[in-house]
Every structure is written in structure tokens, then in C-alpha cells.
Write a protein that holds these residues in place. Structure first.
Motif, PDB file in Angstrom:
ATOM      1  N   LYS A  86     -30.094  10.289  10.279  1.00  0.00           N
ATOM      2  CA  LYS A  86     -29.670   9.460   9.139  1.00  0.00           C
ATOM      3  C   LYS A  86     -30.564   8.236   8.998  1.00  0.00           C
ATOM      4  O   LYS A  86     -30.946   7.861   7.886  1.00  0.00           O
ATOM      5  N   ASP A  87     -30.918   7.610  10.141  1.00  0.00           N
ATOM      6  CA  ASP A  87     -31.813   6.454  10.099  1.00  0.00           C
ATOM      7  C   ASP A  87     -33.183   6.843   9.560  1.00  0.00           C
ATOM      8  O   ASP A  87     -33.763   6.129   8.735  1.00  0.00           O
ATOM      9  N   LEU A  88     -33.702   7.978  10.043  1.00  0.00           N
ATOM     10  CA  LEU A  88     -35.010   8.433   9.563  1.00  0.00           C
ATOM     11  C   LEU A  88     -34.976   8.746   8.076  1.00  0.00           C
ATOM     12  O   LEU A  88     -35.914   8.435   7.341  1.00  0.00           O
ATOM     13  N   TYR A  89     -33.889   9.347   7.620  1.00  0.00           N
ATOM     14  CA  TYR A  89     -33.778   9.660   6.201  1.00  0.00           C
ATOM     15  C   TYR A  89     -33.761   8.377   5.378  1.00  0.00           C
ATOM     16  O   TYR A  89     -34.408   8.298   4.331  1.00  0.00           O
ATOM     17  N   ALA A  90     -33.029   7.378   5.852  1.00  0.00           N
ATOM     18  CA  ALA A  90     -32.972   6.102   5.127  1.00  0.00           C
ATOM     19  C   ALA A  90     -34.355   5.463   5.077  1.00  0.00           C
ATOM     20  O   ALA A  90     -34.768   4.927   4.043  1.00  0.00           O
ATOM     21  N   LYS A  91     -35.091   5.507   6.182  1.00  0.00           N
ATOM     22  CA  LYS A  91     -36.445   4.949   6.205  1.00  0.00           C
ATOM     23  C   LYS A  91     -37.394   5.780   5.346  1.00  0.00           C
ATOM     24  O   LYS A  91     -38.289   5.247   4.700  1.00  0.00           O
ATOM     25  N   HIS A  92     -37.184   7.074   5.353  1.00  0.00           N
ATOM     26  CA  HIS A  92     -38.059   7.979   4.608  1.00  0.00           C
ATOM     27  C   HIS A  92     -37.954   7.753   3.099  1.00  0.00           C
ATOM     28  O   HIS A  92     -38.934   7.916   2.373  1.00  0.00           O
ATOM     29  N   GLN A  93     -36.787   7.363   2.632  1.00  0.00           N
ATOM     30  CA  GLN A  93     -36.612   7.152   1.198  1.00  0.00           C
ATOM     31  C   GLN A  93     -37.533   6.063   0.670  1.00  0.00           C
ATOM     32  O   GLN A  93     -38.002   6.131  -0.453  1.00  0.00           O
ATOM     33  N   SER A  94     -37.776   5.032   1.478  1.00  0.00           N
ATOM     34  CA  SER A  94     -38.608   3.929   0.998  1.00  0.00           C
ATOM     35  C   SER A  94     -40.083   4.093   1.369  1.00  0.00           C
ATOM     36  O   SER A  94     -40.893   3.260   0.998  1.00  0.00           O
ATOM     37  N   ALA A  95     -40.425   5.142   2.082  1.00  0.00           N
ATOM     38  CA  ALA A  95     -41.825   5.378   2.447  1.00  0.00           C
ATOM     39  C   ALA A  95     -42.554   6.030   1.272  1.00  0.00           C
ATOM     40  O   ALA A  95     -41.954   6.724   0.449  1.00  0.00           O
ATOM     41  N   PHE A  96     -43.866   5.807   1.204  1.00  0.00           N
ATOM     42  CA  PHE A  96     -44.647   6.448   0.145  1.00  0.00           C
ATOM     43  C   PHE A  96     -44.680   7.948   0.395  1.00  0.00           C
ATOM     44  O   PHE A  96     -45.074   8.409   1.457  1.00  0.00           O
ATOM     45  N   GLN A  97     -44.251   8.696  -0.606  1.00  0.00           N
ATOM     46  CA  GLN A  97     -44.182  10.146  -0.495  1.00  0.00           C
ATOM     47  C   GLN A  97     -45.022  10.851  -1.550  1.00  0.00           C
ATOM     48  O   GLN A  97     -45.314  12.025  -1.414  1.00  0.00           O
ATOM     49  N   LYS A  98     -45.332  10.133  -2.588  1.00  0.00           N
ATOM     50  CA  LYS A  98     -46.050  10.745  -3.706  1.00  0.00           C
ATOM     51  C   LYS A  98     -47.332   9.960  -3.938  1.00  0.00           C
ATOM     52  O   LYS A  98     -47.319   8.736  -3.967  1.00  0.00           O
TER      53      LYS A  98
END
Length: 185
Positions: A86-98
């Protein structure tokens, strides 16, 4: 043949052959039940021997406690992993993905496509646009804030193309596409 015993129990008038036949059927049923009980007992003994193989009651109790402790530790590890995910998912949302990248020639007299527009967006299409314009006197960089795939400031053709590339493909640098050159007026 009249029997005093049969008369006392109410079967004095019954045919003795019929009574013997009924008793024989009853004995056969009892024998069938006994055979079934012996078969089930043998199956239970085999299962018990397999269960207790190499174990005493005390060692079996130790094994049960050990399995219980392992299950508790696995449950704790599983809960920890769930929280970490859950923590990784929360951090992943704000990381550059595109990512969207467009290289282009800003001026007709310059060649080599040294100018570029780079867009970095998160899961919600929010991020930054960096436009680097190269000319003979130097290189100038500009940045613009992107929110939900839109920018409050007017965008150039190359900048819009870079945003379009970024919003269409996650985690890939889009193939370079050359926009049609914009003629200076």
C-alpha cells in the motif's frame, strides 16, 4: 408345536419356521454390519498409523505448536507485506510514469534536431514539461506545469505533441516524431 416361552411373549400361534427364517435374516444383517464396522476400523487404524508415523503424542503436540507459531509469523509477514505494498502504491502514484519526448529543429537555419520537448507525468497526468530551444547563440530551457494533462499557459505544437505521447504510453519514451515545421512570420 407350542412353546411356553413363545406363548408368554405373544408368539404362541406363530409358525416356528417363519420365526427361524426372520431370525436368520436378522443375523445376516448383524453380520453385514459387523463386517462393515471391521472394514471401517481397519481404515481408521491405517489413517491413524500414517498420522502418528514416527511420532509420539508429545512430539505430535510439539509439531502442532510449531505449525501454529509458523502460521502466526506468516500472518505477521503477510500483514507487513500488505502495508508495504500500500505504501509503495501511494508513492508510485506521484512518481513519473509517463514520458513524452519530441526532438525538433526550432529554426530553419539550424539542423540536427538539437531542440527538444520533454514531458514527465505521474499517474494522474500531472507533472512538468521542459522545452529546450537550441539556436546559434545558445540553448534556452523553459518549464511549464502540467495538471491533468493540461497546461494553463499556451502550448506550442511540439509541446502538445510531447504531452499527447506521454498520456498515451506509460513508462515508455515515445518514438520521435517530427512535427511539421512552424514557419516564422
Amino acid at each position: 408345536m407350542n412353546s411356553a416361552f413363545l406363548t408368554k411373549i405373544g408368539f404362541g400361534t406363530a409358525d416356528l419356521g417363519v420365526l427361524i427364517f426372520l431370525l436368520f435374516i436378522f443375523c445376516l444383517l448383524l453380520l453385514g454390519g459387523l463386517i462393515y464396522m471391521i472394514y471401517e476400523n481397519i481404515k481408521l487404524k491405517k489413517a491413524y498409523k500414517k498420522f502418528m508415523k514416527g511420532s509420539t503424542a508429545e512430539s505430535l503436540e510439539d509439531k502442532i505448536f510449531q505449525i501454529s507459531e509458523e502460521q502466526d509469523s506468516l500472518r505477521k509477514v503477510s500483514n507487513k507485506h500488505s502495508r508495504e505494498i500500500k505504501d509503495l502504491y501511494a508513492k508510485h502514484q506521484s512518481a513519473f510514469q509517463k514520458v513524452g519526448l519530441v526532438k525538433y529543429d526550432a529554426f530553419k537555419e539550424m539542423g540536427g534536431k538539437l531542440s527538444f520537448c520533454l514531458v514527465l507525468l505521474d499517474e494522474n497526468d500531472t507533472g512538468i514539461l521542459i522545452n529546450s530551444i537550441h539556436n546559434s547563440s545558445g540553448c534556452y530551457c523553459y518549464s511549464k506545469k502540467i495538471k491533468n494533462g493540461k497546461c494553463d499557459i499556451a502550448l506550442g505544437e511540439e509541446e502538445q505533441l510531447a504531452i499527447d505521447k506521454a498520456t498515451r504510453r506509460k513508462m515508455k519514451i515515445a518514438k520521435e516524431e517530427t512535427p511539421t515545421p512552424v514557419e516564422e512570420k
